[in-house]
Motif scaffolding. Structure first.
Motif, PDB file in Angstrom:
ATOM      1  N   VAL A 140       8.517 -63.437 -13.708  1.00 34.11           N
ATOM      2  CA  VAL A 140       8.159 -64.486 -12.742  1.00 34.11           C
ATOM      3  C   VAL A 140       8.501 -64.025 -11.327  1.00 34.11           C
ATOM      4  O   VAL A 140       8.655 -64.839 -10.424  1.00 34.11           O
ATOM      5  N   ASP A 141       8.617 -62.711 -11.170  1.00 38.15           N
ATOM      6  CA  ASP A 141       8.866 -62.112  -9.863  1.00 38.15           C
ATOM      7  C   ASP A 141       7.816 -60.993  -9.714  1.00 38.15           C
ATOM      8  O   ASP A 141       7.798 -60.049 -10.525  1.00 38.15           O
ATOM      9  N   PRO A 142       6.927 -61.094  -8.712  1.00 30.45           N
ATOM     10  CA  PRO A 142       5.861 -60.084  -8.588  1.00 30.45           C
ATOM     11  C   PRO A 142       6.392 -58.657  -8.471  1.00 30.45           C
ATOM     12  O   PRO A 142       5.711 -57.712  -8.891  1.00 30.45           O
ATOM     13  N   ALA A 143       7.604 -58.492  -7.953  1.00 34.51           N
ATOM     14  CA  ALA A 143       8.143 -57.127  -7.835  1.00 34.51           C
ATOM     15  C   ALA A 143       8.384 -56.542  -9.226  1.00 34.51           C
ATOM     16  O   ALA A 143       8.195 -55.334  -9.452  1.00 34.51           O
ATOM     17  N   ILE A 144       8.785 -57.392 -10.161  1.00 34.85           N
ATOM     18  CA  ILE A 144       8.981 -56.924 -11.543  1.00 34.85           C
ATOM     19  C   ILE A 144       7.618 -56.847 -12.258  1.00 34.85           C
ATOM     20  O   ILE A 144       7.328 -55.880 -12.957  1.00 34.85           O
ATOM     21  N   GLY A 145       6.780 -57.848 -12.031  1.00 34.77           N
ATOM     22  CA  GLY A 145       5.438 -57.835 -12.619  1.00 34.77           C
ATOM     23  C   GLY A 145       4.676 -56.566 -12.239  1.00 34.77           C
ATOM     24  O   GLY A 145       3.940 -56.001 -13.053  1.00 34.77           O
ATOM     25  N   ALA A 146       4.882 -56.099 -10.999  1.00 29.59           N
ATOM     26  CA  ALA A 146       4.168 -54.903 -10.532  1.00 29.59           C
ATOM     27  C   ALA A 146       4.532 -53.673 -11.350  1.00 29.59           C
ATOM     28  O   ALA A 146       3.753 -52.719 -11.435  1.00 29.59           O
ATOM     29  N   GLN A 147       5.697 -53.707 -11.989  1.00 29.04           N
ATOM     30  CA  GLN A 147       6.087 -52.566 -12.831  1.00 29.04           C
ATOM     31  C   GLN A 147       5.485 -52.685 -14.237  1.00 29.04           C
ATOM     32  O   GLN A 147       5.472 -51.734 -14.996  1.00 29.04           O
ATOM     33  N   ILE A 148       5.037 -53.891 -14.589  1.00 24.10           N
ATOM     34  CA  ILE A 148       4.529 -54.133 -15.950  1.00 24.10           C
ATOM     35  C   ILE A 148       3.007 -54.005 -16.019  1.00 24.10           C
ATOM     36  O   ILE A 148       2.458 -53.546 -17.012  1.00 24.10           O
ATOM     37  N   TYR A 149       2.303 -54.426 -14.937  1.00 20.00           N
ATOM     38  CA  TYR A 149       0.841 -54.447 -14.956  1.00 20.00           C
ATOM     39  C   TYR A 149       0.289 -53.335 -14.077  1.00 20.00           C
ATOM     40  O   TYR A 149       0.618 -53.254 -12.897  1.00 20.00           O
ATOM     41  N   ALA A 150      -0.559 -52.479 -14.648  1.00 18.29           N
ATOM     42  CA  ALA A 150      -1.166 -51.408 -13.861  1.00 18.29           C
ATOM     43  C   ALA A 150      -2.191 -51.980 -12.891  1.00 18.29           C
ATOM     44  O   ALA A 150      -2.325 -51.518 -11.767  1.00 18.29           O
ATOM     45  N   TRP A 151      -2.941 -52.982 -13.351  1.00 16.23           N
ATOM     46  CA  TRP A 151      -3.897 -53.669 -12.482  1.00 16.23           C
ATOM     47  C   TRP A 151      -4.234 -55.042 -13.035  1.00 16.23           C
ATOM     48  O   TRP A 151      -4.004 -55.333 -14.215  1.00 16.23           O
ATOM     49  N   VAL A 152      -4.787 -55.852 -12.131  1.00 12.81           N
ATOM     50  CA  VAL A 152      -5.208 -57.208 -12.472  1.00 12.81           C
ATOM     51  C   VAL A 152      -6.593 -57.386 -11.866  1.00 12.81           C
ATOM     52  O   VAL A 152      -6.792 -57.083 -10.685  1.00 12.81           O
ATOM     53  N   LYS A 153      -7.540 -57.852 -12.672  1.00 16.54           N
ATOM     54  CA  LYS A 153      -8.912 -57.973 -12.169  1.00 16.54           C
ATOM     55  C   LYS A 153      -9.278 -59.442 -11.982  1.00 16.54           C
ATOM     56  O   LYS A 153      -9.164 -60.241 -12.918  1.00 16.54           O
ATOM     57  N   ASP A 154      -9.689 -59.772 -10.765  1.00 15.34           N
ATOM     58  CA  ASP A 154     -10.102 -61.144 -10.461  1.00 15.34           C
ATOM     59  C   ASP A 154     -11.568 -61.100 -10.061  1.00 15.34           C
ATOM     60  O   ASP A 154     -11.891 -60.646  -8.961  1.00 15.34           O
ATOM     61  N   GLY A 155     -12.471 -61.525 -10.933  1.00 11.66           N
ATOM     62  CA  GLY A 155     -13.902 -61.345 -10.667  1.00 11.66           C
ATOM     63  C   GLY A 155     -14.192 -59.851 -10.652  1.00 11.66           C
ATOM     64  O   GLY A 155     -13.877 -59.138 -11.598  1.00 11.66           O
ATOM     65  N   ASN A 156     -14.747 -59.392  -9.519  1.00 13.75           N
ATOM     66  CA  ASN A 156     -15.059 -57.960  -9.437  1.00 13.75           C
ATOM     67  C   ASN A 156     -14.001 -57.182  -8.677  1.00 13.75           C
ATOM     68  O   ASN A 156     -14.165 -55.992  -8.422  1.00 13.75           O
ATOM     69  N   VAL A 158     -10.297 -55.567  -8.169  1.00  8.21           N
ATOM     70  CA  VAL A 158      -9.134 -55.095  -8.934  1.00  8.21           C
ATOM     71  C   VAL A 158      -7.932 -54.989  -7.981  1.00  8.21           C
ATOM     72  O   VAL A 158      -8.028 -54.376  -6.915  1.00  8.21           O
ATOM     73  N   TYR A 159      -6.854 -55.615  -8.350  1.00  5.83           N
ATOM     74  CA  TYR A 159      -5.632 -55.586  -7.546  1.00  5.83           C
ATOM     75  C   TYR A 159      -4.565 -54.769  -8.262  1.00  5.83           C
ATOM     76  O   TYR A 159      -4.426 -54.856  -9.485  1.00  5.83           O
ATOM     77  N   HIS A 160      -3.796 -54.032  -7.464  1.00  2.00           N
ATOM     78  CA  HIS A 160      -2.685 -53.262  -8.025  1.00  2.00           C
ATOM     79  C   HIS A 160      -1.376 -53.785  -7.441  1.00  2.00           C
ATOM     80  O   HIS A 160      -1.368 -54.529  -6.463  1.00  2.00           O
ATOM     81  N   GLY A 161      -0.283 -53.350  -8.037  1.00  2.00           N
ATOM     82  CA  GLY A 161       1.031 -53.607  -7.458  1.00  2.00           C
ATOM     83  C   GLY A 161       1.380 -55.081  -7.375  1.00  2.00           C
ATOM     84  O   GLY A 161       0.913 -55.899  -8.172  1.00  2.00           O
ATOM     85  N   GLU A 162       2.195 -55.419  -6.373  1.00  2.00           N
ATOM     86  CA  GLU A 162       2.714 -56.788  -6.289  1.00  2.00           C
ATOM     87  C   GLU A 162       1.613 -57.814  -6.057  1.00  2.00           C
ATOM     88  O   GLU A 162       1.726 -58.954  -6.501  1.00  2.00           O
ATOM     89  N   LYS A 163       0.564 -57.426  -5.344  1.00  2.00           N
ATOM     90  CA  LYS A 163      -0.520 -58.391  -5.085  1.00  2.00           C
ATOM     91  C   LYS A 163      -1.145 -58.846  -6.413  1.00  2.00           C
ATOM     92  O   LYS A 163      -1.353 -60.044  -6.651  1.00  2.00           O
ATOM     93  N   GLY A 164      -1.423 -57.885  -7.282  1.00  2.00           N
ATOM     94  CA  GLY A 164      -1.999 -58.224  -8.576  1.00  2.00           C
ATOM     95  C   GLY A 164      -1.050 -59.086  -9.397  1.00  2.00           C
ATOM     96  O   GLY A 164      -1.454 -60.092 -10.001  1.00  2.00           O
ATOM     97  N   ALA A 165       0.219 -58.702  -9.411  1.00  2.00           N
ATOM     98  CA  ALA A 165       1.208 -59.452 -10.199  1.00  2.00           C
ATOM     99  C   ALA A 165       1.360 -60.877  -9.653  1.00  2.00           C
ATOM    100  O   ALA A 165       1.557 -61.830 -10.417  1.00  2.00           O
ATOM    101  N   GLU A 166       1.247 -61.012  -8.345  1.00  2.00           N
ATOM    102  CA  GLU A 166       1.385 -62.336  -7.726  1.00  2.00           C
ATOM    103  C   GLU A 166       0.213 -63.248  -8.110  1.00  2.00           C
ATOM    104  O   GLU A 166       0.401 -64.421  -8.445  1.00  2.00           O
ATOM    105  N   ILE A 167      -0.999 -62.689  -8.089  1.00  2.00           N
ATOM    106  CA  ILE A 167      -2.179 -63.487  -8.464  1.00  2.00           C
ATOM    107  C   ILE A 167      -2.062 -63.920  -9.926  1.00  2.00           C
ATOM    108  O   ILE A 167      -2.271 -65.077 -10.282  1.00  2.00           O
ATOM    109  N   LEU A 168      -1.682 -62.971 -10.784  1.00  2.00           N
ATOM    110  CA  LEU A 168      -1.543 -63.287 -12.211  1.00  2.00           C
ATOM    111  C   LEU A 168      -0.491 -64.366 -12.429  1.00  2.00           C
ATOM    112  O   LEU A 168      -0.719 -65.348 -13.160  1.00  2.00           O
ATOM    113  N   LEU A 169       0.644 -64.224 -11.788  1.00  2.00           N
ATOM    114  CA  LEU A 169       1.730 -65.198 -11.972  1.00  2.00           C
ATOM    115  C   LEU A 169       1.298 -66.596 -11.530  1.00  2.00           C
ATOM    116  O   LEU A 169       1.569 -67.589 -12.221  1.00  2.00           O
TER     117      LEU A 169
END
Ligand code: SF4
Ligand code: SF4
Length: 285
Positions: A140-156, A158-169
C-alpha cells in the motif's frame, strides 16, 4: 436464487473437506506484470497460480463446467483466476459468469483479480451474482509496489515504477470500497516477498481492513524460474506465521490456501486438475 455462501472452501475452512471449487481459465491476458509471475501451459508438472493446461472461451467454459459437475458433484464454487487477470479480459469474464448464472445460479461465483481493471464492472458482477472477490494487494506504498510490479497498463499507456504502482493502488483501494458497497465478500491476497514487502504487510492489513475487506490471505512467494524474483528464497512458516499473528487483530487471516493453478478443480486437498486435464483440453478445441 439464494446461494449458500458458507459452502466456499477458501472462505470457510470448515467446508473445505466437503465442498470444492473449479477455476475456469478464460482470462489469458494481464494488465500488469508482477515480478514473480510466469504464466505457463502445463498439464501436470507444476501446481501454482498462473499455470493452466489450456484456455477456454466462455461457451467452452460452460461446457466444461457441466463435465466437471458430472465428475465431481461436490463443486460449489466456480471461479476465474486467470491465467492472467479477469478484468484484462472483461468480455470473456462477464460472458462466462452470465452463462453460469443462467444455468447454475446455485453455484458460488468467485473472481480473483489484481484490481486494476475491475472498477467499471462492479455493478455487472454484483448483478451476475458474484459473491466473492479476491484482490491481490501486496503493498500500500507505491515505493514498495514499484519493486513488485514491472509495469502497469492503463488502456494503451504503460506505466513503470512508482507511477504505475500508484495508479494500481488507487484502483485496488477503490475496488475494496465499491465491492463492499455492493455486499460482496472481499479477500485480500498478499504475497509475502522477503526483503521486499515482508516488513510492510501488517500495514497492508490495516489499510485494507479500514476499507472493509473481510479476510487477508498472506501467501508465501513461490520463486519461479525466469522471473526477477526467481532468486528470492521462499519464506517459511517462521516468516509467515508471525506476520499473520500481527495482522490478525486487524483482519481475519486465511491459513489454508493451496496456491492453486488457474485451472484448479476439486476439493482443496484433492486437486483433480491433472485428472481433468484431457477434459479441459478437449473442451478448448
Ligand atoms: Fe501474473 Fe496475476 Fe500478476 Fe498478472 S496479476 S502478472 S497474472 S500474478
Ligand atoms: Fe482457495 Fe487459495 Fe486455491 Fe484460491 S489459491 S482457490 S484461495 S486455496
Amino acid at each position: 436464487m439464494s446461494k449458500d455462501t458458507t459452502k466456499h472452501p477458501c472462505f470457510n475452512k470448515k467446508s473445505a473437506g466437503s465442498c470444492g471449487r473449479v477455476h475456469l481459465p478464460v482470462a489469458p491476458k494481464c494488465n500488469i506484470q508482477c515480478n514473480y509471475c510466469n504464466r505457463k501451459y502445463d498439464c501436470v508438472n507444476e501446481s501454482r497460480p498462473g499455470v493452466t493446461s489450456g484456455v477456454l472461451k466462455p461457451f467452452q467454459a460452460a461446457e466444461y463446467m457441466e463435465k466437471v459437475l458430472e465428475k465431481e458433484p461436490r463443486i460449489t464454487v466456480a471461479g476465474i483466476a486467470g491465467p492472467g487477470d479477469p478484468f484484462a479480459n472483461p468480455a470473456e469474464t462477464l460472458e462466462t459468469m452470465r452463462l453460469l448464472n443462467a444455468k447454475h445460479p446455485e453455484l458460488i461465483f468467485c473472481l480473483s483479480t489484481n484490481g486494476m481493471g475491475i472498477l467499471p464492472y462492479l455493478d455487472d458482477i454484483a448483478e451476475l451474482g458474484v459473491s466473492h472477490v479476491t484482490i491481490t494487494i501486496s503493498a500500500v506504498d507505491p515505493a514498495i509496489g514499484a519493486q513488485i510490479y514491472a509495469w502497469v497498463k492503463d488502456g494503451n499507456v504503460v506505466y513503470h515504477g512508482e507511477k504505475g504502482a500508484e495508479i494500481l493502488l488507487d484502483r485496488q483501494l477503490k475496488a475494496i470500497k465499491g465491492l463492499k458497497e455492493r455486499g460482496i465478500t472481499v479477500k485480500i491476497n498478499s504475497i509475502v516477498i522477503p526483503g521486499i514487502n515482508d516488513h510492510h504487510l501488517v500495514e497492508v492489513a490495516k489499510v485494507c481492513a479500514s476499507l472493509g475487506a473481510d479476510i487477508q490471505n498472506m501467501i508465501p512467494l513461490k520463486p519461479t524460474a525466469d522471473t526477477p524474483f526467481a532468486g528470492i528464497p521462499e519464506p517459511g512458516r517462521e516468516t509467515v506465521l508471525p506476520l499473520r499473528k500481527e495482522a490478525g487483530p486487524f483482519i481475519e487471516q486465511m491459513t489454508h490456501c493451496k496456491r492453486c493453478r488457474a485451472d484448479a478443480v476439486g476439493l482443496l486437498d484433492n486437486d483433480q486438475s491433472s485428472a481433468l486435464c484431457g477434459t479441459l483440453q478437449a473442451c478448448s478445441k
